[in-house]
Structure formats: C-alpha cells, structure tokens
Scaffold this motif. Sequence first.
Motif, mmCIF file in Angstrom:
data_model
loop_
_atom_site.group_PDB
_atom_site.id
_atom_site.type_symbol
_atom_site.label_atom_id
_atom_site.label_comp_id
_atom_site.label_asym_id
_atom_site.label_seq_id
_atom_site.Cartn_x
_atom_site.Cartn_y
_atom_site.Cartn_z
ATOM 1 N N SER A 86 1.420 -1.431 -0.251
ATOM 2 C CA SER A 86 0.275 -0.174 0.572
ATOM 3 C C SER A 86 0.821 1.054 -0.259
ATOM 4 O O SER A 86 2.279 1.411 0.487
ATOM 5 N N PRO A 87 0.630 2.341 -0.565
ATOM 6 C CA PRO A 87 1.327 3.567 -0.351
ATOM 7 C C PRO A 87 1.183 3.940 1.611
ATOM 8 O O PRO A 87 0.921 3.489 2.430
ATOM 9 N N LEU A 88 2.677 3.992 1.497
ATOM 10 C CA LEU A 88 3.253 4.901 3.346
ATOM 11 C C LEU A 88 2.666 6.283 3.457
ATOM 12 O O LEU A 88 3.270 6.228 4.584
ATOM 13 N N GLY A 89 2.816 7.480 2.750
ATOM 14 C CA GLY A 89 2.879 8.185 3.095
ATOM 15 C C GLY A 89 4.462 8.985 3.460
ATOM 16 O O GLY A 89 4.504 9.404 4.306
ATOM 17 N N ASN A 90 5.438 8.520 3.001
ATOM 18 C CA ASN A 90 6.867 8.279 3.695
ATOM 19 C C ASN A 90 7.511 9.748 3.507
ATOM 20 O O ASN A 90 8.199 9.602 4.201
ATOM 21 N N THR A 91 6.801 10.221 2.911
ATOM 22 C CA THR A 91 7.241 12.109 2.701
ATOM 23 C C THR A 91 7.215 12.381 4.255
ATOM 24 O O THR A 91 7.783 13.500 4.415
ATOM 25 N N TRP A 92 5.823 11.777 5.139
ATOM 26 C CA TRP A 92 6.051 12.419 6.667
ATOM 27 C C TRP A 92 6.599 11.122 7.440
ATOM 28 O O TRP A 92 6.809 10.765 7.627
ATOM 29 N N THR A 93 7.121 12.188 8.404
ATOM 30 C CA THR A 93 7.824 12.140 9.665
ATOM 31 C C THR A 93 7.060 12.894 10.615
ATOM 32 O O THR A 93 5.603 13.179 10.588
ATOM 33 N N PRO A 94 6.999 11.500 12.121
ATOM 34 C CA PRO A 94 6.106 11.676 12.928
ATOM 35 C C PRO A 94 6.383 13.567 13.305
ATOM 36 O O PRO A 94 5.485 14.076 13.660
ATOM 37 N N TRP A 95 7.673 13.993 12.973
ATOM 38 C CA TRP A 95 7.885 15.313 13.666
ATOM 39 C C TRP A 95 6.941 16.458 13.282
ATOM 40 O O TRP A 95 6.756 17.722 13.480
ATOM 41 N N ASN A 96 6.994 16.055 11.509
ATOM 42 C CA ASN A 96 6.008 17.194 11.155
ATOM 43 C C ASN A 96 4.657 17.294 10.769
ATOM 44 O O ASN A 96 3.740 17.825 11.058
#
Lengths: 302, 181
Positions: A138-148
């Motif tokens: 599945s897509p993982l939205g990996n450009t996002w970190t918990p930080w942002n």
Amino acid sequence: MMAPVELCSMIWLRPVDSRRYALLRMAFAAVTLLHIVHLWPYRIALLCNDGMIDPLVASGSSPGFSISVFAIVATPFAVTLGFLVAASATILLAWGKLARPMMAIVFVFLLSVMQRAPISASGWDYILINLSFILLFSPLGNTWTPWNLLLKKGTLPEAQSVPRYGLILIQLQVFVIYWQTVLLKIDNYFWQTGDFMTYFMLSHHSRFPGSWVVNWQGLLDMMTYMTLLVELAIPVLLWIPRTRRIGLFLGIGFHLGIAVLGVNLGIFSIVMVSTFLAFINPWQQPREKAIQVNLQPQESCN
Amino acid sequence: MQTLYRTLTVAFACLCAANILAGLAPVTLGPTEWLSAVRQTTGTAQNWSMFHSIPRVQRLQLLVIASDREGNQHEFGPGLPGLQDIKPHESIRYYYTFERIFTPGGEPYRESYIRNLSRALSKANPDLVEFSIHLKVENTHPQNTRQEMSRLLERIRKSGKAAIEQKNVFGPFPIENDGAS
C-alpha cells in the motif's frame, strides 16, 4: 448501471490524502516495536534450536511452506541480532526512511516468529502479520515524519493524493476480525447462556481471579452479551462517518476494559485500537468532501 | 504503464479482499487445502477465534526433577535453554506454550521438548540418568464435561474455592549422556 471497471476504480483507487497512510504507518511501527519489546525476553527460548520448540516440528505443523529466517538463524546471538534489526526497521519505518524495504523487513520478521513458534502465537501476532501484508503493498505516505505530521514542525511536505485500497483492505480486515469472532461465539454454549465472562474472570486471563466472581454472575452475564453487541457494532459505527466518533469511543472503551480486566492483553488492545486509524480522516480534502456530498451512501466507508 | 499499475493494484486489492471476506463465509470453500497453504505461507490466515471457548486453567506450574546414579533428586526449572525457573502466569507466551504442549494435540511439540530437556540436563550435570516433568494445574473444571460445568458455579459458591488442583507427572525419561562418564 456502473461498469465493473469503474466500480473497481471507485472502490479501490479513489484518491485520499497520503497523510492518512502516514499516520497508520507510524502507529503500526510503534505497536510493532512494542510487540518486539514484549517478545524480547522469550526470543532465545522460543526461536533458538536449543529452546523449547523443535524447528522441524514447527515447520511441519501446518499446511503450506514455512518461511522463517529463524529456521536458519538459530543461535542466541543471531536471534538477538534479528530482533535488533527488526526493532531498527520499525524506527526507520515510523520516520519514513526506506519505508518499503523496512516494511518488508518487519513483515518477514513477524512471519518468521509466527512460523518458527506457532504454538506460542497469540491473536495479536496474526493481526500484525495481516496488517503488515496489506501495508507492504500500500502507499505509505513516507514523505511524512512523526515530527512534521504530529507536531507540525520542520519543513512540511506537500500533501499528496494516493489510492485508498490499503485503507479499505484494513477496514475490511477489522470487520472480519470482529464479526468472525462473534459468529463463532454465538454458536458456543457459554456465550449463549451468558456464563462466559464468569469463566473468563475465574481463569488465568483475569487480573483479579477468585471465587468472588460467582457473586457477580448477573452483571457478568450482562457483560457477556454486551461484548457480543459491542463487537458487532464497532466496525459498523466506525465505517459510517456520522457515527465514527461513537465507534471510536465505544471501541477504545471496550479495549481499555479488556486491558484492565485481563492480564497480558494490553498489546492486543493497543493493536486493535491502532487499526481504527484506517477509518478516521482528519485531513479531508475539499474534493473528497464534494464527492461525499454527491455520493453519500457509497462514500460511507471512506 | 499507468494502466498496468492500476490493473495490478485492483487485482491485488480484489484478491486480498476476497481472502479477508472468505473469513466470514458460512460454508467451507472448495479448494480449502490449497487456500490454507497459501494463507499459512503468507501469514494471512483468517482465524479470529479469540476467547471463543472458555478458559479452564487458573494457574499452571512446571518443575523438572532429575535423578542421578545414586538416586539423589535434583530440581530444575522448565525453561530452555538453561533450565531456568519461569513464571507462566506472568509470562503469557510461556503460558500459551506450556498449555498447548501438555494438552491433547500438542504431542509432537511435547516429544521434542522432552528431547531438548534431556539434552540440556545432560549438559547441566553428566551424572543425571533420568528425569520427569511435574505439572501442577489449577483447573476450574478439570473433567471438562457438560455435567461438571452445569454444577461448577454452584460448587464454587458452596466451597469458596475457584479451582481444583491437579498434578500430572510425565516420565521418567532417560537422559542420554553420550557416554561422557
């Protein structure tokens, strides 16, 4: 009449905000790390060749192939190393670094533990494997970190639209987990008579076992029937946007109750509550809202 | 490329959804062996029978007692490797493991556990010749019959005791010392 191709596209490929996947990825990584910490004291006893479970017996206990790295990697040092690699993979996965390979490592780790020590498996092992299998593709939205994503700090990546099939599959999985267990339970004598909770509170699962339980049988009978109703209701309430808050409240309350009344069932509760994230949509886009207005009945599972 | 990607995605999603929803199918599906093999291999089995049957065990304790050539007895914990003492009630996975090893259906696991215990005891003390496993279980309804169950809560109410203690001894089993002494 909608053509099958259009219907499939509507069900699986409708765009959603990638942050929904990012949130789910982070929650999955966190609960899997917790699971690894929980497994840590058992790793040598359950996964090494000198431990309690024979690898040949484990691999021959079920149909299909046994794919376990712990069938090859079976010394205490190597098993410990395997755990450290898996734990590191969950941290990188939460941060979105090499998310797909990290998800693959986590999936192989979870599958390997289950295949090597099936006799020790608990319900949440299977839930985590099923979730990791769906998320792997599945897509993982990996450009996002918990930080942002959670703290809104640093440079915020641009929100992207991705197909929603992974979220729908997890929603279906949640439905089947709750509904299958209810279907099995309503066929059982002790669930029918309402006695189940009394026996549960007498057993090793209970946080407060003892004969006091029999004096509260009326209340416990009611709790037995309530359990069945709540398990039936949770996925439906979560699925319908208007009742989602009630579903979340009921689901979290139910699993909190299990964690409080039961011993060692906290991780199960956390894993189940994390799956609720597949239903919620804090970043509803204007386009999605517009679609929801036009297609209210079909959109209800989004 | 885009069409191929979309087609593959939809095909994958449909297959996964079919596998998940088959978990609710009221009848057994046709190619069950093939399907369970694939599910088992990929870890996508749909068996959500959590707390479907009632739990019986309230407490479980294990002890390994081995004898040396002079007939002296030595106590060991059941945990492998290392024969350490463990508390199954607190350690849920040991609990599941031991409960499943010592109940019907767990025989292959029991045999291999006994083999590994024998090896560990031989390593711990080459003078040991045989051992037995002492299993103490506190059961709410030891016989597990419908008749017993119907009177169980009444029995608990009258006696004030929630569980009945049962002791089982497995063995003695020989310890092979590889001719070390």
